[in-house]
Design an enzyme around this catalytic site. Structure first.
Site, mmCIF file in Angstrom:
data_model
loop_
_atom_site.group_PDB
_atom_site.id
_atom_site.type_symbol
_atom_site.label_atom_id
_atom_site.label_comp_id
_atom_site.label_asym_id
_atom_site.label_seq_id
_atom_site.Cartn_x
_atom_site.Cartn_y
_atom_site.Cartn_z
ATOM 1 N N GLU A 41 1.370 -0.126 9.967
ATOM 2 C CA GLU A 41 -0.093 -0.314 9.953
ATOM 3 C C GLU A 41 -0.798 0.867 10.625
ATOM 4 O O GLU A 41 -1.806 0.716 11.312
ATOM 5 C CB GLU A 41 -0.483 -1.676 10.551
ATOM 6 C CG GLU A 41 0.181 -2.786 9.744
ATOM 7 C CD GLU A 41 -0.546 -4.083 9.678
ATOM 8 O OE1 GLU A 41 -1.704 -4.161 10.113
ATOM 9 O OE2 GLU A 41 0.054 -5.040 9.160
ATOM 10 N N LEU B 111 0.839 -1.204 0.000
ATOM 11 C CA LEU B 111 0.000 0.000 0.000
ATOM 12 C C LEU B 111 0.878 1.259 0.000
ATOM 13 O O LEU B 111 0.686 2.163 -0.798
ATOM 14 C CB LEU B 111 -0.899 -0.029 1.252
ATOM 15 C CG LEU B 111 -1.855 1.134 1.469
ATOM 16 C CD1 LEU B 111 -2.940 1.152 0.394
ATOM 17 C CD2 LEU B 111 -2.516 1.043 2.850
ATOM 18 N N ARG C 234 -4.347 -4.343 12.484
ATOM 19 C CA ARG C 234 -3.935 -3.664 13.728
ATOM 20 C C ARG C 234 -4.093 -4.580 14.937
ATOM 21 O O ARG C 234 -3.351 -4.456 15.914
ATOM 22 C CB ARG C 234 -4.737 -2.368 13.890
ATOM 23 C CG ARG C 234 -4.216 -1.317 12.932
ATOM 24 C CD ARG C 234 -5.107 -0.118 12.740
ATOM 25 N NE ARG C 234 -4.521 0.691 11.677
ATOM 26 C CZ ARG C 234 -5.148 1.654 11.017
ATOM 27 N NH1 ARG C 234 -6.388 1.969 11.322
ATOM 28 N NH2 ARG C 234 -4.523 2.325 10.071
ATOM 29 N N GLY D 258 20.207 -3.069 33.675
ATOM 30 C CA GLY D 258 21.347 -2.164 33.812
ATOM 31 C C GLY D 258 22.184 -2.176 32.532
ATOM 32 O O GLY D 258 21.640 -2.300 31.423
ATOM 33 N N GLY D 259 23.490 -2.080 32.669
ATOM 34 C CA GLY D 259 24.390 -2.037 31.502
ATOM 35 C C GLY D 259 24.280 -3.281 30.643
ATOM 36 O O GLY D 259 24.427 -3.217 29.410
ATOM 37 N N SER E 237 1.007 5.821 15.678
ATOM 38 C CA SER E 237 0.193 6.122 16.869
ATOM 39 C C SER E 237 -0.669 7.359 16.633
ATOM 40 O O SER E 237 -1.823 7.424 17.094
ATOM 41 C CB SER E 237 1.105 6.379 18.077
ATOM 42 O OG SER E 237 1.620 5.168 18.564
HETATM 43 C C1 FAD Z 1 9.564 -2.093 8.981
HETATM 44 C C2 FAD Z 1 8.391 -1.551 8.235
HETATM 45 C C3 FAD Z 1 7.560 -2.427 7.559
HETATM 46 C C4 FAD Z 1 6.469 -1.939 6.840
HETATM 47 N N1 FAD Z 1 5.696 -2.811 6.127
HETATM 48 C C5 FAD Z 1 4.746 -2.325 5.282
HETATM 49 C C6 FAD Z 1 4.044 -3.191 4.398
HETATM 50 O O1 FAD Z 1 4.245 -4.400 4.389
HETATM 51 N N2 FAD Z 1 3.161 -2.637 3.524
HETATM 52 C C7 FAD Z 1 2.901 -1.311 3.487
HETATM 53 O O2 FAD Z 1 2.088 -0.884 2.679
HETATM 54 N N3 FAD Z 1 3.544 -0.440 4.337
HETATM 55 C C8 FAD Z 1 4.451 -0.943 5.223
HETATM 56 N N4 FAD Z 1 5.130 -0.074 6.075
HETATM 57 C C9 FAD Z 1 4.856 1.348 5.983
HETATM 58 C C10 FAD Z 1 4.171 1.928 7.200
HETATM 59 O O3 FAD Z 1 2.847 1.538 7.267
HETATM 60 C C11 FAD Z 1 4.371 3.464 7.138
HETATM 61 O O4 FAD Z 1 5.723 3.706 7.445
HETATM 62 C C12 FAD Z 1 3.465 4.206 8.080
HETATM 63 O O5 FAD Z 1 2.123 4.117 7.670
HETATM 64 C C13 FAD Z 1 3.849 5.687 8.198
HETATM 65 O O6 FAD Z 1 4.038 6.263 6.929
HETATM 66 P P1 FAD Z 1 5.369 7.105 6.644
HETATM 67 O O7 FAD Z 1 6.519 6.270 7.067
HETATM 68 O O8 FAD Z 1 5.314 7.564 5.240
HETATM 69 O O9 FAD Z 1 5.287 8.331 7.621
HETATM 70 P P2 FAD Z 1 4.491 9.705 7.360
HETATM 71 O O10 FAD Z 1 3.104 9.417 6.949
HETATM 72 O O11 FAD Z 1 5.310 10.584 6.500
HETATM 73 O O12 FAD Z 1 4.456 10.295 8.829
HETATM 74 C C14 FAD Z 1 5.538 11.008 9.416
HETATM 75 C C15 FAD Z 1 5.082 11.537 10.774
HETATM 76 O O13 FAD Z 1 3.985 12.438 10.600
HETATM 77 C C16 FAD Z 1 2.881 12.000 11.362
HETATM 78 N N5 FAD Z 1 1.633 12.308 10.669
HETATM 79 C C17 FAD Z 1 1.323 12.075 9.370
HETATM 80 N N6 FAD Z 1 0.072 12.479 9.116
HETATM 81 C C18 FAD Z 1 -0.440 12.939 10.284
HETATM 82 C C19 FAD Z 1 -1.704 13.470 10.696
HETATM 83 N N7 FAD Z 1 -2.725 13.573 9.839
HETATM 84 N N8 FAD Z 1 -1.840 13.846 11.973
HETATM 85 C C20 FAD Z 1 -0.826 13.733 12.861
HETATM 86 N N9 FAD Z 1 0.384 13.235 12.543
HETATM 87 C C21 FAD Z 1 0.568 12.837 11.273
HETATM 88 C C22 FAD Z 1 3.066 10.496 11.507
HETATM 89 O O14 FAD Z 1 2.335 9.978 12.605
HETATM 90 C C23 FAD Z 1 4.567 10.421 11.696
HETATM 91 O O15 FAD Z 1 4.895 10.700 13.019
HETATM 92 C C24 FAD Z 1 6.200 -0.554 6.833
HETATM 93 C C25 FAD Z 1 7.023 0.328 7.543
HETATM 94 C C26 FAD Z 1 8.113 -0.151 8.229
HETATM 95 C C27 FAD Z 1 9.009 0.807 8.945
#
Ligand code: FAD
Length: 384
Positions: A367, A125, A246, A343-344, A370
């Site tokens: 997914e 996605l 989730r 600890g360490g 927070s």
């Molecule tokens: C190890 C790993 C495995 C993953 N596996 C998959 C997978 O299999 N398939 C897949 O599709 N994706 C996968 N993901 C992607 C994951 O779902 C996204 O990283 C996640 O949804 C956040 O998107 P982003 O990294 O682009 O962060 P961004 O969307 O750019 O967010 C950056 C920051 O801004 C905040 N933010 C963004 N919008 C808002 C808002 N409206 N209000 C408040 N705060 C906001 C976010 O909470 C975050 O703190 C994976 C990610 C990782 C790290």
């Protein structure tokens, strides 16, 4: 109100626990150290029905329900968080195909996922410029004779080069008539499709034995029957899949936190300072008490969301988001306290709590971060 697992759920949990203790835990540190994809463990999990815990038996699933799935996920994650996320995404992919696929799609793909013929399934996605806001995706599916041609860039695909089948989201609206989230559809793409390019494996903080890769779609052609669900319904499919996903991630966080707390308790009884076990100190006891309480609260939220999904609730988005945000954040605190209690020694790789802290961090990100979970909860509460 019954807080006990029923017979099936307890059996699934026990089976997963025994497998995790015998086959996963002994390898977890090595898998992490060498960033090694746990193929043999995944095959063993498939044999036990763990790649389709909530899928029908006629498609090779265990048909044991969502609460059983959560219990199994907790046990596998207690053994190895990387294995757990690979299992979680595979179960999620199977469930998406089962819920939205045609009979032909279900019969073609699901038995390969549940049997282990496919090492895993993948869920594609996210994009480089579209994470929290998947409706902003750019990957384009263009109609061609007899099918679709997919072009674009996907990011963060768990098991992207190992998966036999991927659920891929792409725009099916035209560039001069964008339809927002109604312009997104969902496709099944099999591994090895012409034009599908797997990028460099991400060098991650944790979950090092799970594979995370970017994917490039260079005019990847799929047939008409690769469309999953109705044209334009992809966003709805993604949101429904993530509600269930989730619950899986909350369960994964719980499993990692359980392992960390168990290790902290054992260590606090062994480690002596000031001529007594550190478990005698109230400061340590309070950390253990807080962790135990948060773990139980997170488990109750997670099982509630799982039970609602299992009972066919019309919506369990708020409950799944609450479980995910609370479990992932509590698990982070529990792993952090476990490290503090060591600890360490907690800061070095000789003790597993170091790995747990690295592994658990991402449960607050993927997914839905927070912040996004809180948005989902607030929207539901404010709507009344
Ligand atoms: C190890 C790993 C495995 C993953 N596996 C998959 C997978 O299999 N398939 C897949 O599709 N994706 C996968 N993901 C992607 C994951 O779902 C996204 O990283 C996640 O949804 C956040 O998107 P982003 O990294 O682009 O962060 P961004 O969307 O750019 O967010 C950056 C920051 O801004 C905040 N933010 C963004 N919008 C808002 C808002 N409206 N209000 C408040 N705060 C906001 C976010 O909470 C975050 O703190 C994976 C990610 C990782 C790290």
């Amino acid at each position: 109100m019954d807080f006990e697992l029923n017979e099936t759920q307890a059996l699934v949990r026990r089976t997963a626990r025994e497998f995790a203790e015998q086959r996963i835990m002994p390898l977890a540190a090595e898998l992490d150290e060498h960033s090694r994809f746990p193929s043999e463990i995944l095959a063993g999990l498939a044999e036990l029905g763990m790649m389709g815990v909530n899928l029908p038996t006629d498609l090779g699933g265990a048909e044991a329900g969502v609460v059983s799935y959560s219990a199994a996920m907790q046990e596998v994650a207690r053994g190895c968080a990387s294995t757990a996320v690979t299992m979680a995404v595979t179960n999620m992919v199977g469930e998406v195909i089962n819920a939205f696929g045609s009979d032909a799609q279900r019969e073609r793909q699901i038995p390969k996922l549940t049997s282990g013929e496919y090492a895993a399934g993948a869920f594609s996605l996210s994009e480089p410029e579209a994470g929290s806001d998947p409706a902003g995706m750019q990957t384009q599916a263009t109609k061609i004779d007899g099918g679709w041609s997919l072009s674009g860039q996907k990011q963060w695909v768990t098991s992207g080069s190992e998966a036999g089948v991927m659920v891929v989201w792409a725009r099916t609206d035209s560039a001069d008539d964008r339809q927002g989230h109604r312009g997104i559809s969902c496709f099944l793409v099999e591994q090895g499709a012409d034009g599908l390019e797997v990028g460099k494996k991400e060098d991650k903080l944790g979950l090092r034995a799970s594979e995370t890769v970017p994917l490039t779609f260079n005019d990847v052609e799929v047939e008409d029957d690769a469309l999953l669900g109705e044209l334009g319904s992809g966003f709805r499919i993604a949101m429904m899949a993530l509600d269930g996903g989730r619950i899986g991630i909350a369960s994964q966080a719980l499993g990692i936190a359980s392992a960390a707390l168990e290790e902290a308790i054992a260590y606090s009884k062994e480690r002596r300072q000031f001529k007594r076990p550190i478990a005698d100190f109230q400061a340590i006891q309070w950390m253990i008490a807080d962790s135990q309480t948060e773990l139980e609260a997170a488990r109750l939220l997670t099982y509630r969301a799982a039970a609602m999904k299992e009972a066919g609730a019309k919506s369990f988005s708020k409950e799944a988001a609450s479980a995910k945000v609370f479990a992932s954040e509590a698990a982070w605190r529990i792993c952090d306290r476990a490290l503090q209690i060591h600890g360490g020694y907690g800061y070095v790789r000789d003790f597993a709590v170091e790995r747990h802290l690295r592994d658990v961090r991402v449960t607050r990100i993927y997914e839905g971060t927070s912040e996004i979970q809180r948005t989902v909860i607030a929207r539901s509460v404010l709507r009344g």
